[in-house]
Enzyme design. Sequence first.
Site, PDB file in Angstrom:
ATOM      1  N   THR A 186      19.536-101.489 -36.579  1.00 51.84           N
ATOM      2  CA  THR A 186      20.107-102.721 -36.034  1.00 51.84           C
ATOM      3  C   THR A 186      19.959-103.810 -37.094  1.00 51.84           C
ATOM      4  O   THR A 186      19.017-103.784 -37.887  1.00 51.84           O
ATOM      5  CB  THR A 186      19.381-103.182 -34.760  1.00 51.84           C
ATOM      6  OG1 THR A 186      18.023-103.447 -35.094  1.00 51.84           O
ATOM      7  CG2 THR A 186      19.429-102.130 -33.681  1.00 51.84           C
ATOM      8  N   GLU A 331      21.084 -99.906 -29.486  1.00 51.77           N
ATOM      9  CA  GLU A 331      20.080 -99.172 -28.716  1.00 51.77           C
ATOM     10  C   GLU A 331      20.689 -98.418 -27.552  1.00 51.77           C
ATOM     11  O   GLU A 331      20.023 -97.631 -26.889  1.00 51.77           O
ATOM     12  CB  GLU A 331      19.019-100.152 -28.180  1.00 51.77           C
ATOM     13  CG  GLU A 331      18.106-100.746 -29.241  1.00 51.77           C
ATOM     14  CD  GLU A 331      18.689-101.969 -29.947  1.00 51.77           C
ATOM     15  OE1 GLU A 331      19.919-102.191 -29.859  1.00 51.77           O
ATOM     16  OE2 GLU A 331      17.922-102.704 -30.582  1.00 51.77           O
ATOM     17  N   LYS A 440      17.800-124.561 -23.886  1.00 50.32           N
ATOM     18  CA  LYS A 440      16.943-124.978 -22.766  1.00 50.32           C
ATOM     19  C   LYS A 440      16.861-126.492 -22.736  1.00 50.32           C
ATOM     20  O   LYS A 440      16.175-127.102 -23.527  1.00 50.32           O
ATOM     21  CB  LYS A 440      15.565-124.341 -22.907  1.00 50.32           C
ATOM     22  CG  LYS A 440      15.686-122.831 -22.927  1.00 50.32           C
ATOM     23  CD  LYS A 440      14.366-122.116 -22.789  1.00 50.32           C
ATOM     24  CE  LYS A 440      14.593-120.619 -22.715  1.00 50.32           C
ATOM     25  NZ  LYS A 440      14.629-119.940 -24.019  1.00 50.32           N
ATOM     26  N   TRP A 445      19.158-124.138 -18.126  1.00 52.62           N
ATOM     27  CA  TRP A 445      19.731-123.360 -19.219  1.00 52.62           C
ATOM     28  C   TRP A 445      21.208-123.675 -19.411  1.00 52.62           C
ATOM     29  O   TRP A 445      21.961-123.754 -18.445  1.00 52.62           O
ATOM     30  CB  TRP A 445      19.584-121.859 -18.925  1.00 52.62           C
ATOM     31  CG  TRP A 445      18.192-121.378 -19.094  1.00 52.62           C
ATOM     32  CD1 TRP A 445      17.071-122.144 -19.243  1.00 52.62           C
ATOM     33  CD2 TRP A 445      17.758-120.020 -19.123  1.00 52.62           C
ATOM     34  NE1 TRP A 445      15.970-121.348 -19.362  1.00 52.62           N
ATOM     35  CE2 TRP A 445      16.360-120.047 -19.291  1.00 52.62           C
ATOM     36  CE3 TRP A 445      18.412-118.792 -19.019  1.00 52.62           C
ATOM     37  CZ2 TRP A 445      15.597-118.878 -19.361  1.00 52.62           C
ATOM     38  CZ3 TRP A 445      17.662-117.637 -19.084  1.00 52.62           C
ATOM     39  CH2 TRP A 445      16.274-117.680 -19.260  1.00 52.62           C
TER      40      TRP A 445
HETATM   41  P1  ADP Z   1      22.886-106.561 -33.701  1.00 53.43           P
HETATM   42  O1  ADP Z   1      23.956-107.598 -33.508  1.00 53.43           O
HETATM   43  O2  ADP Z   1      21.486-107.114 -33.566  1.00 53.43           O
HETATM   44  O3  ADP Z   1      23.130-105.612 -34.802  1.00 53.43           O
HETATM   45  P2  ADP Z   1      24.112-104.936 -31.781  1.00 53.43           P
HETATM   46  O4  ADP Z   1      25.272-104.828 -32.650  1.00 53.43           O
HETATM   47  O5  ADP Z   1      23.545-103.747 -31.163  1.00 53.43           O
HETATM   48  O6  ADP Z   1      22.926-105.606 -32.478  1.00 53.43           O
HETATM   49  O7  ADP Z   1      24.440-106.054 -30.746  1.00 53.43           O
HETATM   50  C1  ADP Z   1      24.012-106.056 -29.432  1.00 53.43           C
HETATM   51  C2  ADP Z   1      24.107-107.439 -28.849  1.00 53.43           C
HETATM   52  O8  ADP Z   1      25.395-108.015 -29.061  1.00 53.43           O
HETATM   53  C3  ADP Z   1      23.933-107.458 -27.359  1.00 53.43           C
HETATM   54  O9  ADP Z   1      22.593-107.397 -26.994  1.00 53.43           O
HETATM   55  C4  ADP Z   1      24.600-108.776 -26.995  1.00 53.43           C
HETATM   56  O10 ADP Z   1      23.741-109.876 -27.205  1.00 53.43           O
HETATM   57  C5  ADP Z   1      25.716-108.882 -27.988  1.00 53.43           C
HETATM   58  N1  ADP Z   1      26.982-108.463 -27.370  1.00 53.43           N
HETATM   59  C6  ADP Z   1      27.587-107.276 -27.464  1.00 53.43           C
HETATM   60  N2  ADP Z   1      28.740-107.255 -26.783  1.00 53.43           N
HETATM   61  C7  ADP Z   1      28.870-108.478 -26.214  1.00 53.43           C
HETATM   62  C8  ADP Z   1      29.847-109.103 -25.365  1.00 53.43           C
HETATM   63  N3  ADP Z   1      30.938-108.473 -24.976  1.00 53.43           N
HETATM   64  N4  ADP Z   1      29.609-110.368 -24.984  1.00 53.43           N
HETATM   65  C9  ADP Z   1      28.522-111.033 -25.370  1.00 53.43           C
HETATM   66  N5  ADP Z   1      27.578-110.512 -26.166  1.00 53.43           N
HETATM   67  C10 ADP Z   1      27.742-109.253 -26.584  1.00 53.43           C
END
Ligand code: ADP
Length: 543
Positions: A186, A331, A440, A445
């Site tokens: 990630t 994940e 916040k 929120w």
């Molecule tokens: P990273 O960005 O840390 O590499 P990921 O690509 O796995 O991790 O991203 C997961 C995160 O992306 C989610 O936990 C969420 O916060 C955000 N995310 C994914 N899809 C959406 C969506 N459709 N709307 C809002 N947030 C999203």
Amino acid sequence: MLGLMQDRPLLISQLIDHAAANHGDTEIVSRTVEGPIHRYTYRDARVRARKVAEALISRGVTRGDRIGTLAWNGYRHFELYYGISGMGAVCHTINPRLFPEQIVYIVNHAEDQILFVDLNLLPTVEKLLPQFTTVRHVVAMTDRAHLPRDCRIPTLLVYEELIADQPGTYEWPEFDERTASSLCYTSGTTGNPKGVLYHHRSTLLHAYGSALPDTLGIGARAVVLPVVPMFHVNAWGLPYSGALAGAKLVFPGVALDGASLYELFEQERVTFTAGVPTVWLALLNHMQANKLKLSTLKYAVIGGSAAPPAMIETFARDFGVEVLHAWGMSEMSPLGTVNHPKEKHQALSADELLKVRLKQGRPPFGVEMKIVDDAGKELPRDGKAFGDLLVRGPWITSGYFKGEGGEVLDEGGWFATGDVATIDPDGYMQITDRSKDVIKSGGEWISSINLENAAMAHPAVAEAAVIGVAHPKWDERPLLIVHRKPDAQIDKTELIEFLGTRVAKWWLPDDVQFVDAIPHTATGKILKTKLRETFRDYRLPTA
Ligand code: ADP
């Protein structure tokens, strides 16, 4: 008493065998890094994937070894997915857009033995090579003729030569379906990247779940173009669910600009695509500027970040494309939810329906989810209460590679996503924010996503980001950061007035900053950590 059904393990190699046997002449089309379009079939891909496995074995690779890839979406990368996992090794996809020190960290952490590298990424690898501690070979994913003469990688091999003399008759071995198959780190917006280690079983169950009609709904008649990279959570599983369904696959290579994507969509009669909002911004701008239409595209999955309402509307109204808003994370392999309206929503007005579509969607069977308060108590599914989103299921991680980050599941086996969300009585989940992005203000929120969406609806705004900035009275207040469209005129007062018609008064940003560009992560999301750093000492006019 146990049942008497066959105990066949679920293995990734079965997907390519299935596709080759039943959809043998269905095409896989790639825009190559070398330039030309390459086309062949599932039948051809299976032979070459077997050759990859044979070549790896001849080079001493054994089960469980990690084999890295630094590559775009293309047919050789597809062969590596199947060849590496199929023989029992682990396909470690690496995001080439990461900072060099992050690439070094994850290659060494994963202990990659061999690195397969696309042509235009060889210079990066050449520079970093002295820092890699376990890499024995680098394989250029090309043929001898395209190899740059000045490439100075001592142990360099050439992909086409590596597999050329292999028989391609390899029999895929059978092993425990929980054997590790692929590894993806990630992006790690905080701390070092952490590895998510998928297994064959999770990958196959995820592919089944993805292909369902209310998930991605891919069948043999689909033409699927994954814009989402194969180095980002296995292109959301499309190289697997595509093979499971026998769909035609179209790989866009390195050219992800609007013009190149548009050309492929039209030439290959693409019906289904998937990617993050930033790539769709570029495509929509290109089509609008050149007055173009899409003749075959039916579905565009938007995920990774919230799909802005203006984007959902433009796709539908101007191009006849239905947006499938989806949510997931590395994940989760990554699919958590996809938005398909239900029958009862068909009677809604356009505005009301858009409100449903803005939600991140419903989970397929296989993903359980709930929201909890700070004390871990489950909150009602009323579409209003919001809390930390927890998930559980057979394609969700139970911990990170080598135990990084420690224990990640609670006693009930739930994984905390780091997202704050609501769930409504129909099962639709809506992300309020990432827990670290939510603002916040005076104990209440404010959702940065909602404010960004509202700002993006203004025609002069190319991209908008909202962060919380310290405030003596309210703790935090929103600061809106805007990248204007070229030649567009808009000032702070006008924008705040515009937002005033769309969000609650106490949500209105205390200030607006105009910037030349908004920073993005390696996966195309707004890099809020960078923005927070840039505006760390920023004093709001209201402070
Ligand atoms: P990273 O960005 O840390 O590499 P990921 O690509 O796995 O991790 O991203 C997961 C995160 O992306 C989610 O936990 C969420 O916060 C955000 N995310 C994914 N899809 C959406 C969506 N459709 N709307 C809002 N947030 C999203």
